[in-house]
Design an enzyme around this catalytic site. Structure first.
Site, mmCIF file in Angstrom:
data_model
loop_
_atom_site.group_PDB
_atom_site.id
_atom_site.type_symbol
_atom_site.label_atom_id
_atom_site.label_comp_id
_atom_site.label_asym_id
_atom_site.label_seq_id
_atom_site.Cartn_x
_atom_site.Cartn_y
_atom_site.Cartn_z
ATOM 1 N N GLY A 247 0.338 -1.527 -0.045
ATOM 2 C CA GLY A 247 -0.068 0.591 -0.085
ATOM 3 C C GLY A 247 1.006 1.329 -0.161
ATOM 4 N N GLU A 289 4.080 -6.015 1.317
ATOM 5 C CA GLU A 289 3.728 -6.927 -0.194
ATOM 6 C C GLU A 289 3.598 -5.389 -1.116
ATOM 7 O OE1 GLU A 289 1.559 -11.148 1.265
ATOM 8 O OE2 GLU A 289 0.318 -8.963 1.167
ATOM 9 N N GLY A 291 3.237 -3.406 -4.630
ATOM 10 C CA GLY A 291 2.579 -3.771 -6.163
ATOM 11 C C GLY A 291 3.094 -2.484 -6.501
ATOM 12 N N ARG A 292 2.148 -1.833 -6.734
ATOM 13 C CA ARG A 292 2.312 -0.189 -7.218
ATOM 14 C C ARG A 292 3.508 0.610 -7.376
ATOM 15 N NH1 ARG A 292 -2.324 2.774 -7.134
ATOM 16 N NH2 ARG A 292 -3.362 1.528 -5.199
ATOM 17 N N ARG A 329 -9.366 3.163 -14.180
ATOM 18 C CA ARG A 329 -8.580 4.363 -12.299
ATOM 19 C C ARG A 329 -9.162 5.149 -12.524
ATOM 20 N NH1 ARG A 329 -4.560 4.736 -10.246
ATOM 21 N NH2 ARG A 329 -5.037 4.748 -8.652
ATOM 22 N N TYR A 333 -12.318 5.140 -9.757
ATOM 23 C CA TYR A 333 -11.202 6.254 -8.582
ATOM 24 C C TYR A 333 -11.739 7.244 -8.652
ATOM 25 C CZ TYR A 333 -9.429 1.015 -7.647
ATOM 26 O OH TYR A 333 -9.437 -0.612 -7.593
ATOM 27 N N CYS A 360 -17.505 4.631 -25.681
ATOM 28 C CA CYS A 360 -18.218 5.490 -25.868
ATOM 29 C C CYS A 360 -19.470 6.272 -23.994
ATOM 30 C CB CYS A 360 -19.557 4.422 -26.204
ATOM 31 S SG CYS A 360 -21.124 5.230 -26.975
ATOM 32 N N TYR A 389 -2.263 -1.283 -12.518
ATOM 33 C CA TYR A 389 -3.829 -1.526 -12.162
ATOM 34 C C TYR A 389 -4.040 -0.813 -13.822
ATOM 35 C CZ TYR A 389 -2.817 -2.313 -7.683
ATOM 36 O OH TYR A 389 -2.435 -3.300 -6.411
#
Length: 433
Positions: A247, A289, A291-292, A329, A333, A360, A389
């Site tokens: 995170g 962990e 990732g991003r 995203r 988000y 569209c 992502y």
């Protein structure tokens, strides 16, 4: 990444990994996803250096959901990383890439029996158990196959990170993990300890994504050690591994103020050392962990500009040949990004525009307001920090093919995912008549 940090050529072209981004767009077509592999490797080494200085045993487990392809797993293998997967598909891809099975952990809040069988058959490193049904299913699989496996318990510690509500996972009201407060975690511990085929090696918790402060991780570290002490006192069990998830936030725009990986890790380690000493517990192995934070800043989406819509008194719409199908995203988000014109890096800023996709949907706006040079059809737009992502959540909405993916490193480019064709779109369709 701030646009001023980018490299450009004497022609005013964006340079990625030593390769001209405009040439990449022409060679492979657009939309195109590009990863600077050297940036991925640098970030991994920064994480490792932070842990090495602590003297603790550790594992850096790449969160596959950020971006998972055969080529990505091969880079992780070269860097001697662990990885976590959240589906049979991610597990299959990792194994197909030759990634070591014993360095894979398997997450997920609704693993099927077939997925658990796949994990057991391939002797993966650890299954991170998320719920009571999974305990039952995994027990059945292990008994049927006469196998054993390492497991961790995913806990919901009651700590909420200050992120978008969809990115929060550690609070009590969450679909993930065994709740600590209600006693679910204690019950799960007792069930797993009673199953001889399961070797419980640790506990896991994840409080959210895109986090910019250390306070949540400090609270989580304290909570994990507190749980360890409680289990020592009540059940004579102490987890060998504390996995604090990921995170760690990255910078998408100038509004974001991320802190270095070393700051997060130093706070996690110092808190765990302090708390275990205070409670008389042995130092655990620590896992994270990311990732991003590993792939996000290393990724770029290249688009070709087509039409534009100019409205008197309002921002113009600059329309590109991709959009929400390759980066959902912003629509999902309200995520913010920045972009540059890859073939006009030295040009003066002349306008502010909406960068709009071709899908569209009125909500298919990649960037709501972006300062740009004068943009014309055929220009190449590069969206920054799209490595996490974007491709992993890509779809075939409006029956658009998903983009190709190219890795660049030290002046060389390599196609690692082919562009889907129209024929690919109907490959699984069956005729009704």
């Amino acid at each position: 990444m701030i646009s001023s940090e980018l490299n450009s050529s004497s022609q005013g072209h964006l340079i990625l990994g030593g390769v001209d981004a405009v040439e990449l767009a022409h060679k492979y077509g657009t939309p195109l996803v590009v990863y600077d592999v050297e940036e991925i490797r640098k970030t991994i080494q920064q994480f490792k250096q932070s842990f090495e200085a602590s003297g603790l045993k550790y594992e850096i487990s790449y969160a596959s959901k950020a971006f998972a392809t055969v080529a990505m797993y091969q880079v992780l293998k070269q860097e001697n990383l662990h990885t976590d997967v959240v589906s049979g598909g991610e597990l299959f891809t990792a194994l197909k890439a030759g990634f070591p099975a014993d360095k894979i952990s398997f997450h997920g809040n609704n693993k099927s029996k077939a997925e658990l069988e796949m994990a057991v058959d391939n002797h993966i490193g650890v299954v991170i158990i998320d719920n009571f049904l999974e305990i039952k299913l995994l027990k059945e699989v292990l008994e049927e196959k006469q196998q054993s496996i390492n497991v961790m318990l995913r806990l919901t510690p009651g700590i909420s990170a200050h992120t978008h509500k969809y990115d929060q996972t550690g609070q009590v009201d969450s679909k993930f993990g065994f709740d600590v407060e209600s006693g679910q975690a204690d019950e799960a511990l007792q069930q797993v300890l009673s199953i001889k085929q399961m070797n419980l090696i640790g506990i896991h918790a994840h409080i959210g994504s895109q986090i910019f402060g250390v306070e949540g991780f400090e609270m989580l570290a304290k909570k994990m050690v507190e749980i360890s002490q409680n289990w020592h006192d009540k059940f004579d069990f102490v987890p060998e591994i504390l996995n604090l998830g990921g995170g760690f936030g990255i910078s998408y725009t100038d509004e974001d103020e991320p802190i270095g990986a070393n700051v997060f890790i130093d706070k996690i380690i110092s808190t765990i050392k302090e708390q275990t000493k205070e409670k008389g517990l042995q130092l655990p192995e620590v896992w994270i962990e990311p990732g991003r934070s590993i792939v996000g800043p290393a990724g770029f989406n290249l688009y070709t500009v087509g039409s534009r819509k100019d409205i008197p008194g309002l921002l113009s719409y600059v329309n590109v040949d991709g959009g929400m199908g390759d980066n959902i995203r912003p629509a999902l988000y309200q995520a913010k990004y920045e972009a540059v014109v890859a073939n006009k890096m030295n040009a003066a800023i002349e306008e502010e525009d909406h960068i709009a996709g071709k899908y569209c949907e009125s909500g298919d706006i990649l960037i709501d307001k972006q300062a740009l040079p004068k943009v014309e059809p055929g220009d190449v737009i590069a969206m920054l920090d799209t490595g996490a992502y974007g491709y992993s959540m890509a779809s075939n909405y409006n029956r658009n093919p998903r983009p190709a993916v190219v890795f660049v490193e030290k002046g060389k480019d390599k196609l690692v995912v082919k562009r889907e064709s129209y024929e690919d779109l109907v490959r699984l369709d069956e005729s009704y008549i």
